[in-house]
Scaffold this motif. Structure first.
Motif, PDB file in Angstrom:
ATOM      1  N   LEU A 329       1.226  -1.120  -0.242  1.00  0.00           N
ATOM      2  CA  LEU A 329      -0.287  -0.048   0.288  1.00  0.00           C
ATOM      3  C   LEU A 329       0.882   1.123  -0.047  1.00  0.00           C
ATOM      4  O   LEU A 329       1.855   1.595   0.866  1.00  0.00           O
ATOM      5  CB  LEU A 329      -0.948   0.260   1.423  1.00  0.00           C
ATOM      6  CG  LEU A 329      -1.848   1.057   1.556  1.00  0.00           C
ATOM      7  CD1 LEU A 329      -2.860   0.913   0.577  1.00  0.00           C
ATOM      8  CD2 LEU A 329      -2.817   1.606   2.574  1.00  0.00           C
ATOM      9  N   SER A 330       0.522   2.343  -0.956  1.00  0.00           N
ATOM     10  CA  SER A 330       1.632   3.092  -1.559  1.00  0.00           C
ATOM     11  C   SER A 330       0.747   4.611  -1.130  1.00  0.00           C
ATOM     12  O   SER A 330      -0.570   3.917  -2.083  1.00  0.00           O
ATOM     13  CB  SER A 330       2.739   3.228  -1.558  1.00  0.00           C
ATOM     14  OG  SER A 330       2.073   2.213  -3.667  1.00  0.00           O
ATOM     15  N   GLY A 331       1.138   5.664  -1.868  1.00  0.00           N
ATOM     16  CA  GLY A 331       0.459   6.614  -1.765  1.00  0.00           C
ATOM     17  C   GLY A 331       1.228   7.930  -2.084  1.00  0.00           C
ATOM     18  O   GLY A 331       2.173   7.801  -1.380  1.00  0.00           O
ATOM     19  N   SER A 332       0.818   8.927  -1.776  1.00  0.00           N
ATOM     20  CA  SER A 332       0.758  10.240  -1.895  1.00  0.00           C
ATOM     21  C   SER A 332       0.375  11.445  -1.831  1.00  0.00           C
ATOM     22  O   SER A 332      -1.205  11.137  -1.916  1.00  0.00           O
ATOM     23  CB  SER A 332       1.389  11.043  -3.616  1.00  0.00           C
ATOM     24  OG  SER A 332       0.195  11.371  -4.888  1.00  0.00           O
ATOM     25  N   VAL A 333       0.573  11.993  -1.757  1.00  0.00           N
ATOM     26  CA  VAL A 333      -0.075  13.555  -0.431  1.00  0.00           C
ATOM     27  C   VAL A 333       0.625  15.373  -1.495  1.00  0.00           C
ATOM     28  O   VAL A 333       1.653  15.093  -1.476  1.00  0.00           O
ATOM     29  CB  VAL A 333       0.725  13.613   0.965  1.00  0.00           C
ATOM     30  CG1 VAL A 333       0.319  15.395   1.742  1.00  0.00           C
ATOM     31  CG2 VAL A 333       0.586  12.620   1.466  1.00  0.00           C
ATOM     32  N   GLN A 334      -0.157  15.571  -1.818  1.00  0.00           N
ATOM     33  CA  GLN A 334      -0.504  17.018  -2.493  1.00  0.00           C
ATOM     34  C   GLN A 334      -1.047  18.127  -1.649  1.00  0.00           C
ATOM     35  O   GLN A 334      -1.852  17.929  -1.672  1.00  0.00           O
ATOM     36  CB  GLN A 334       0.098  17.178  -4.234  1.00  0.00           C
ATOM     37  CG  GLN A 334      -1.443  16.305  -3.961  1.00  0.00           C
ATOM     38  CD  GLN A 334      -1.601  15.852  -6.028  1.00  0.00           C
ATOM     39  OE1 GLN A 334      -0.689  17.181  -7.074  1.00  0.00           O
ATOM     40  NE2 GLN A 334      -2.082  14.849  -6.386  1.00  0.00           N
ATOM     41  N   ARG A 335      -0.384  19.426  -1.448  1.00  0.00           N
ATOM     42  CA  ARG A 335      -1.423  20.808  -1.497  1.00  0.00           C
ATOM     43  C   ARG A 335      -1.527  22.129  -2.340  1.00  0.00           C
ATOM     44  O   ARG A 335       0.251  22.036  -2.385  1.00  0.00           O
ATOM     45  CB  ARG A 335      -1.223  20.788   0.275  1.00  0.00           C
ATOM     46  CG  ARG A 335      -1.923  21.886   0.803  1.00  0.00           C
ATOM     47  CD  ARG A 335      -1.361  21.971   2.760  1.00  0.00           C
ATOM     48  NE  ARG A 335       0.113  21.848   3.096  1.00  0.00           N
ATOM     49  CZ  ARG A 335      -0.299  23.224   3.448  1.00  0.00           C
ATOM     50  NH1 ARG A 335      -0.832  23.993   3.277  1.00  0.00           N
ATOM     51  NH2 ARG A 335       0.884  23.412   3.446  1.00  0.00           N
ATOM     52  N   SER A 336      -2.410  22.558  -2.215  1.00  0.00           N
ATOM     53  CA  SER A 336      -1.989  24.338  -2.783  1.00  0.00           C
ATOM     54  C   SER A 336      -3.314  24.580  -1.711  1.00  0.00           C
ATOM     55  O   SER A 336      -4.499  24.752  -2.087  1.00  0.00           O
ATOM     56  CB  SER A 336      -2.707  23.622  -4.466  1.00  0.00           C
ATOM     57  OG  SER A 336      -3.403  25.071  -4.973  1.00  0.00           O
ATOM     58  N   GLY A 337      -2.317  25.241  -1.027  1.00  0.00           N
ATOM     59  CA  GLY A 337      -3.526  26.367  -0.422  1.00  0.00           C
ATOM     60  C   GLY A 337      -3.649  25.783   1.077  1.00  0.00           C
ATOM     61  O   GLY A 337      -2.752  24.634   1.754  1.00  0.00           O
TER      62      GLY A 337
END
Length: 378
Positions: A329-337
């Motif tokens: 199980l893997s994943g990614s996190v991204q944020r904009s504001g």
């Protein structure tokens, strides 16, 4: 069993044929086949009721409307008479609806399907024990509509039983799981998923030679029955199991500890990648991994292997010491504001294909609640 009014409930059994009985009375004798067919169909309908038109079409579809309606009235009259003789008040009617009294009856199929949501092996075994044979086995009415409905239910319930048996095989120890796998193959000799399950369990028990024979048996029956070879997933699993080191505590060539098989699939939760590079998002990603690991650890169906943080190990050392699991199980996190997006995917480490993937959107100001939502969804 009694209902709220102290009336003994009748029991309807649809697995293995048709049978209706009342406690202290025993099996009830019903005239002909159409009366039992009405009871069987109503027992599987939402609310245990159906319209007169539906019942008439189901049982007398080859007749005109007037004839089928008259036949339904006569059959219901005979059915009520048979039940009344045994002191059973089961059928009720209201205008165009005919139904069973839900408080006056217990149905094995309903109890079976309700029990399949169980998360423990004993509860699941209790539910599966209700499946004593195919749905309405040997019960053929001669009405195309009814017989097609029964065949469809028979196939659906068999599929649910087999899937739940595979689940059970992974909840119990490997030797008990093998017995379950053999039962599955006795019921469905061409079920490739069951052969894969049996191969895994045999290797877990240290019986590589039998796992090899199971693989060959799978190839043989698929070739004989369908003229096809095993799927890439089955072949990849066998190649992986053949190369796997199943000795307890034994290390692989590159030093990675082998996961000891217990009949349950193993899942490794890797660190999530921070795509925005903000340090605060690193903490969010780490917290999310911890929440997911905790949530998965509460499910007895899996062995959970948490990923190693890059702060603890890195590079070749991290890769060499990471335990090998069946799923990753893997994943990614991204944020904009204030907007957060998390992508999660589950990969079959043996076959190399994606099993499941999902995208989650949320707000950074509600980060903890967002973490909980993702963890529970996974």
């Amino acid at each position: 069993m009694q209902d709220a009014d102290g009336v003994t409930a009748s029991r309807i059994s649809l697995f293995g044929g048709f049978r209706i009985e009342k406690e202290a009375v025993g099996p009830l004798w019903l005239t002909g086949k159409r009366g039992p067919a009405i009871i069987a169909y109503l027992a599987r309908c939402p609310g245990m009721s159906a319209t007169r038109e539906r019942l008439a079409d189901l049982l007398w579809g080859d007749s005109d409307s007037e004839h089928s309606r008259n036949s339904l009235r006569q059959t219901l009259s005979v059915l009520r008479r048979d039940l009344s003789r045994a002191g059973v008040d089961l059928i009720h009617s209201r205008k165009e609806l005919i139904g069973l009294r839900p408080d006056a009856v217990r149905v094995d199929v309903g109890e079976f399907e309700s029990g399949l949501s169980a998360r423990s092996a004993p509860e699941l075994e209790t539910a599966l024990a209700l499946c004593t044979g195919p749905f309405l086995d040997g019960f053929y009415l001669g009405s195309n509509a009814f017989d097609e409905w029964a065949a469809s239910e028979r196939e659906r319930l068999l599929s649910r039983a087999l899937e739940s048996m595979e689940k059970l095989a992974r909840l119990v120890d490997a030797e008990s799981g093998l017995a379950v796998a053999d039962r599955i193959l006795a019921m469905e000799p061409t079920r490739e998923e069951a052969y894969r399950l049996k191969m895994e369990l045999l290797v877990a028990c240290g019986q590589r030679d039998k796992a090899s024979r199971t693989f060959e048996a799978c190839r043989s029956i698929l070739k004989k029955e369908f003229g096809v070879d095993v799927s890439p997933e089955t072949r990849a699993l066998w190649q992986s199991l053949s190369a796997a080191d199943v000795s307890s505590g034994q290390q692989s060539v590159n030093g990675a500890p082998a996961v000891q098989h217990t009949g349950r699939p193993s899942i490794s939760v890797a660190d999530f990648v921070n795509l925005t590079g903000e340090r605060g998002d690193d903490f969010f990603a780490k917290g999310l991994v911890h929440d997911i690991t905790t949530a998965l650890s509460e499910v007895a169906s899996y062995i959970v292997i948490s990923g190693l943080s890059p702060l603890e190990k890195s590079g070749e050392e991290s890769r060499a010491s990471a335990p090998r699991a069946r799923y990753m199980l893997s994943g990614s996190v991204q944020r904009s504001g204030d907007e957060l997006r998390v992508n999660v995917q589950l990969v079959d480490a043996v076959g190399g294909h994606n099993v499941w993937a999902q995208k989650f959107d949320g707000h950074f100001e509600n980060a903890l609640a967002f973490q909980d939502r993702i963890a529970q969804s996974v």
